[in-house]
Design an enzyme around this catalytic site. Structure first.
Site, short mmCIF file in Angstrom:
data_model
loop_
_atom_site.label_atom_id
_atom_site.label_comp_id
_atom_site.label_asym_id
_atom_site.label_seq_id
_atom_site.Cartn_x
_atom_site.Cartn_y
_atom_site.Cartn_z
N SER A 1 -61.84 -9.47 -90.67
CA SER A 1 -62.35 -10.21 -89.52
C SER A 1 -63.85 -10.46 -89.58
CB SER A 1 -62.01 -9.47 -88.24
OG SER A 1 -62.60 -8.19 -88.27
N LYS B 1 -73.12 -10.18 -86.18
CA LYS B 1 -73.76 -11.50 -86.10
C LYS B 1 -75.25 -11.36 -85.82
CE LYS B 1 -70.00 -14.59 -85.28
NZ LYS B 1 -68.91 -13.60 -85.19
#
Lengths: 214, 214
Positions: free
Chosen positions: B134, B173
Site C-alpha cells: 500500500s 507522504k
DNA sequence: AAATTATCAGAACAAGTGTGCTATGTCAAT
DNA sequence: ATTGACATAGCACACTTGTTCTGATAATTT
C-alpha cells in the site's frame, strides 16, 4: 600540518590502539603508564594533552577511560562495518559503470560503511547512486543508493541492474531467462513486464539492497 | 534455556547496548543507575550479577567500566552502530504503533543495528516493518524497513508516517499544513496529492530513511 | 500464617582514576 | 654560564566508581 610525534607519544598511541583492539574499553592513564613503562602518571597525562592538541585523540576529562581515538585511527573501530565503494551512478541515459572488482582497491571512490546484514556477507558488493526518477517502477527514487553484487550469471527471479543496449537504458528489474529472450518484471506490479532479446541485455549486478536517507 | 529476564534486567541490558552504541566505552554502574532510573547502585550490581550468571555479559571486577556484552548482542553493539528497535509494522488497515520513547528500553523488541549516517544522529529513531503494497506511491515496498524519527510537530515538506482516521489508513507522504487542512503529497510524482482536514491526520513520526534487503 | 526467596533502598567504604603541584633533568639558543 | 622551552619524576588530592553491609519490602513457597 601535524608536528612529528616523539617516540614516547608514538609508543603511547600504538599502545592505545592495541589496547582497544584487545579490550572493548579504552585504557586508563595508569594502564598506559605500565603498558609503556612510564614512571609517572603525570607524564602520561602530559603526553596525552599533546596527542589531543595535535588531534590524534579526544578526551572526556570528567569520565574515566574517556579516551577516544580520532581520524583514520577511529575507522578501524568500525571494522565490522563493511566498507562499500560507490563506484558511480545509475541513470536513464548513461551507461552503467563497470563492476570491476580489481579497480575498487586502486581507485579512491566514495565509500559507505554498512552493517553486514545489508550485504548478506557477500564479497563483491558495490553501490551505485541513482540519478533521476527513471527507476520508480523498481521502487527506487532519486538519490537512493543501490547495493549490487557483482555476479557472473543471474538466477531467474533475481533483481538485477541491466543495460538495454538498443534503448540505451539502465533499469532495475526482476530477471527471467526464457529461451533466447529475457523477461524483465518491475517490482511494482502496477507496471507491465517487458521482454527483449537476451543478446540485447547486459547484466551488471544483482540488487541486494536499497538504502535511502532523507 | 535462558531464564526470562525481569523487566528491569531487560531495561538495563537495552540501556547498555544503547550506551555502547553511542559511546566507545561501556557505562559505569552509576551510568546505568541514572539511565534506568534505579535508586541504588546496589540494585544495579545485583542485577548485573544476574545478567552475568545468565550469560548475557561478562564483568571484570577489578576495572572500571569492565562490562562486556556477550553473544549476538556483542558483535553489533561494540562498534559504532546504533541499535534501533523495530516497534511494529505499518500496513494499510492496521493502526500505527505508538512511538513511545519510554517503552523502547523496557521491552524486548527486535533490533536492527544501523550505521549512524542512516539515523542522522537523531535520538528518537525507531523502525517499522512495512506490510503489503500500500505504500508503493512512497517508493516503499513490502518488507521494507522505514526509519522514523519521533517528533512533536512536522515541518512542511517532511515525509511523515500519518494515520488517516476516517479512512483507517496508514500512509507515508510529504506533509504540508495549509490552514486547517493538510496536503499529503506522494514521493512518486505520478500520483496525485490528497488534501484532508488537519484534525483527521495523526502524525506518528518523520521518515529519515528506508532500508530494503532482498 | 510463617518461612523462604527475590528484589530493592540507602549509605558507607575502598579501590580505581584523572589531575594538579613541585622538583628534576635535558638541550639548544643566547 | 644563563635562560627557557620541553620532557620527565614523584607525590598527593579529589573525584569516580565498584563493592559491601544492613535493613526493608515484595513475591513466592511451605
Amino acid at each position: 600540518m601535524k608536528r612529528p610525534l616523539s617516540k614516547r607519544q608514538q609508543t603511547m598511541l600504538n599502545y592505545i590502539k592495541d589496547f582497544m583492539g584487545k579490550n572493548i574499553y579504552p585504557p586508563t592513564v595508569r594502564d598506559i603508564q605500565t603498558g609503556c613503562e612510564i614512571s609517572s602518571t603525570s607524564v602520561v597525562d602530559y603526553n596525552l594533552q599533546i596527542l589531543q592538541r595535535e588531534g590524534y585523540l579526544q578526551r572526556r576529562r570528567e569520565v574515566s577511560r574517556g579516551i577516544e581515538l580520532l581520524g583514520e585511527t577511529a575507522t578501524s573501530t568500525l571494522r565490522n562495518l563493511v566498507s562499500i565503494p560507490v563506484v558511480g551512478s545509475i541513470a536513464a541515459g548513461e551507461p552503467l559503470p563497470l563492476a570491476n572488482t580489481e579497480q575498487w582497491n586502486d581507485t579512491d571512490f566514495d565509500n559507505v560503511d554498512l552493517p553486514p546484514f545489508l550485504t548478506k556477507g557477500k564479497e563483491n558488493v558495490f553501490a551505485l547512486r541513482v540519478k533521476g526518477e527513471s527507476m520508480v517502477d523498481a521502487l527506487v527514487g532519486d538519490g537512493d543508493l543501490v547495493l549490487l553484487e557483482s555476479i557472473e550469471q543471474p538466477q531467474n527471479g533475481d533483481m538485477v541492474a541491466a543495460w538495454l543496449k538498443d534503448r540505451e537504458e539502465a533499469t532495475l528489474k526482476h530477471f527471467y531467462l526464457e529461451g533466447d529472450k529475457v523477461k524483465l518484471v518491475p517490482a511494482n506490479s502496477y507496471m507491465q513486464p517487458i521482454t527483449v532479446a537476451a543478446a540485447n541485455v547486459s547484466v551488471r549486478g544483482r540488487v541486494v539492497g536499497v538504502v535511502r536517507t532523507m
